[in-house]
Design an enzyme around this catalytic site. Sequence first.
Site, PDB file in Angstrom:
ATOM      1  CB  SER A 141      79.217   1.839  86.529  1.00  0.00           C
ATOM      2  OG  SER A 141      78.703   3.252  85.873  1.00  0.00           O
ATOM      3  CE1 TYR A 155      75.255  -1.403  83.744  1.00  0.00           C
ATOM      4  CE2 TYR A 155      75.608   1.469  83.975  1.00  0.00           C
ATOM      5  CZ  TYR A 155      75.796  -0.118  83.986  1.00  0.00           C
ATOM      6  OH  TYR A 155      77.255  -0.309  83.214  1.00  0.00           O
TER       7      TYR A 155
HETATM    8  P1  NDP Z   1      79.982  -4.344  76.439  1.00  0.00           P
HETATM    9  O1  NDP Z   1      78.515  -4.426  76.276  1.00  0.00           O
HETATM   10  O2  NDP Z   1      80.661  -3.677  74.965  1.00  0.00           O
HETATM   11  O3  NDP Z   1      81.530  -5.604  76.424  1.00  0.00           O
HETATM   12  C1  NDP Z   1      80.374  -6.844  77.081  1.00  0.00           C
HETATM   13  C2  NDP Z   1      81.421  -7.802  77.672  1.00  0.00           C
HETATM   14  O4  NDP Z   1      80.371  -8.251  78.700  1.00  0.00           O
HETATM   15  C3  NDP Z   1      81.382  -8.601  76.739  1.00  0.00           C
HETATM   16  O5  NDP Z   1      82.994  -9.599  76.534  1.00  0.00           O
HETATM   17  C4  NDP Z   1      80.310  -9.662  77.038  1.00  0.00           C
HETATM   18  O6  NDP Z   1      80.877 -10.770  76.227  1.00  0.00           O
HETATM   19  C5  NDP Z   1      80.771  -9.649  78.480  1.00  0.00           C
HETATM   20  N1  NDP Z   1      79.659 -10.751  79.049  1.00  0.00           N
HETATM   21  C6  NDP Z   1      77.735 -10.248  78.523  1.00  0.00           C
HETATM   22  N2  NDP Z   1      77.299 -10.363  79.464  1.00  0.00           N
HETATM   23  C7  NDP Z   1      78.092 -12.153  80.206  1.00  0.00           C
HETATM   24  C8  NDP Z   1      77.615 -13.048  80.842  1.00  0.00           C
HETATM   25  N3  NDP Z   1      76.767 -13.047  81.264  1.00  0.00           N
HETATM   26  N4  NDP Z   1      78.804 -14.025  80.869  1.00  0.00           N
HETATM   27  C9  NDP Z   1      80.358 -13.715  80.701  1.00  0.00           C
HETATM   28  N5  NDP Z   1      80.333 -12.536  79.714  1.00  0.00           N
HETATM   29  C10 NDP Z   1      79.626 -11.667  79.514  1.00  0.00           C
HETATM   30  O7  NDP Z   1      80.328  -3.717  77.768  1.00  0.00           O
HETATM   31  P2  NDP Z   1      81.047  -2.580  78.190  1.00  0.00           P
HETATM   32  O8  NDP Z   1      82.995  -2.761  77.837  1.00  0.00           O
HETATM   33  O9  NDP Z   1      80.902  -1.131  77.790  1.00  0.00           O
HETATM   34  O10 NDP Z   1      81.051  -2.488  79.777  1.00  0.00           O
HETATM   35  C11 NDP Z   1      82.254  -3.836  79.424  1.00  0.00           C
HETATM   36  C12 NDP Z   1      81.713  -3.178  81.780  1.00  0.00           C
HETATM   37  O11 NDP Z   1      81.978  -2.070  81.865  1.00  0.00           O
HETATM   38  C13 NDP Z   1      80.408  -3.145  82.251  1.00  0.00           C
HETATM   39  O12 NDP Z   1      80.360  -4.216  83.393  1.00  0.00           O
HETATM   40  C14 NDP Z   1      79.647  -1.909  81.926  1.00  0.00           C
HETATM   41  O13 NDP Z   1      78.340  -1.913  82.829  1.00  0.00           O
HETATM   42  C15 NDP Z   1      80.961  -1.321  82.535  1.00  0.00           C
HETATM   43  N6  NDP Z   1      80.939   0.324  82.093  1.00  0.00           N
HETATM   44  C16 NDP Z   1      80.702   0.301  81.162  1.00  0.00           C
HETATM   45  C17 NDP Z   1      80.315   1.473  80.257  1.00  0.00           C
HETATM   46  C18 NDP Z   1      80.207   1.918  79.618  1.00  0.00           C
HETATM   47  O14 NDP Z   1      79.934   3.964  79.138  1.00  0.00           O
HETATM   48  N7  NDP Z   1      80.792   1.160  78.633  1.00  0.00           N
HETATM   49  C19 NDP Z   1      80.343   2.850  81.475  1.00  0.00           C
HETATM   50  C20 NDP Z   1      80.538   2.617  82.635  1.00  0.00           C
HETATM   51  C21 NDP Z   1      80.632   0.914  83.638  1.00  0.00           C
HETATM   52  P3  NDP Z   1      79.789 -11.049  75.011  1.00  0.00           P
HETATM   53  O15 NDP Z   1      80.615 -10.187  73.814  1.00  0.00           O
HETATM   54  O16 NDP Z   1      80.055 -12.146  74.300  1.00  0.00           O
HETATM   55  O17 NDP Z   1      78.550 -10.422  74.420  1.00  0.00           O
END
Ligand code: NDP
Length: 243
Positions: A141, A155
């Site tokens: 991030s 975070y």
């Molecule tokens: P979402 O919450 O929309 O999606 C998260 C994804 O990760 C889902 O597919 C979820 O699965 C999966 N996930 C969460 N926890 C677990 C776990 N314990 N085991 C397996 N899968 C897991 O998040 P984003 O798409 O926004 O974020 C994705 C990545 O990008 C993250 O690492 C986040 O920190 C990073 N990020 C996001 C930003 C943003 O503004 N959105 C900015 C910077 C970084 P399920 O659907 O089953 O819960």
Amino acid sequence: MSDDIEKVALVFGGSRGIGAAIVERLAREGYAVAFTYVSSESAAYEIEEQVIARGGRAKAIRADSGKADDIRAAVSTAVESFGKLDAVVVNAGIFRTATIDAVTEADLDEMLRINVRGVYLSIQVAAGQMNDGGRIVTIGSNVAIRTGFPGASVYQMTKAAVAAMVKGVALDLAPRGITVNNVQPGPTDTDINAGGIDTLSSMSPLKRVARPAEIAGIVAYVVNDEAGYMTGASLTIDGGFTL
Ligand code: NDP
């Protein structure tokens, strides 16, 4: 298992948001894509069906990135399903906010477990079964560089750990020609930011947040043959947020 698959990818956390966009993009690029989810079963199977309906190959796998056994099983299932592993994207992550006076031990442990330990173990296990010359991409991030608002210290710490982690792992895996890079999105239109999109857009120099497909586009470049000389790098794509 099929012998005619050119490239195989595994995306940890591919059921929603940025991860789902990465699954779709890599499938369009011709990858057979295995991906994990932890709770969104119906969303995961919908993505699998959509990719297959377009003539691609996808496999949804339930695996909690907080559990080493689940990570091992996911990697094995991906390799058993598609025969090999060329690219791994470690996207699964969680975001909980609280200022330091209010951070609970449970939230501290959970964010470290998924965002740091889970990322490291995913890379470790996947690298063990990956082809030489493969690609590993983490999703960090831009807050690893600058947060700018209170309540994100844990975070921020986890994402800074990811940026540091890829440097050491890149050196460890360089003899096998495996590259390890970190994509650092800024605010992106996903569930993580539910309710905060307007505020984040107003804070951005470009006056909008990223679309998940824009982050997926950078990942598609990093896994490409053309990007083979880049390793240990963190690529920030945040609309100028951290400038
Ligand atoms: P979402 O919450 O929309 O999606 C998260 C994804 O990760 C889902 O597919 C979820 O699965 C999966 N996930 C969460 N926890 C677990 C776990 N314990 N085991 C397996 N899968 C897991 O998040 P984003 O798409 O926004 O974020 C994705 C990545 O990008 C993250 O690492 C986040 O920190 C990073 N990020 C996001 C930003 C943003 O503004 N959105 C900015 C910077 C970084 P399920 O659907 O089953 O819960």
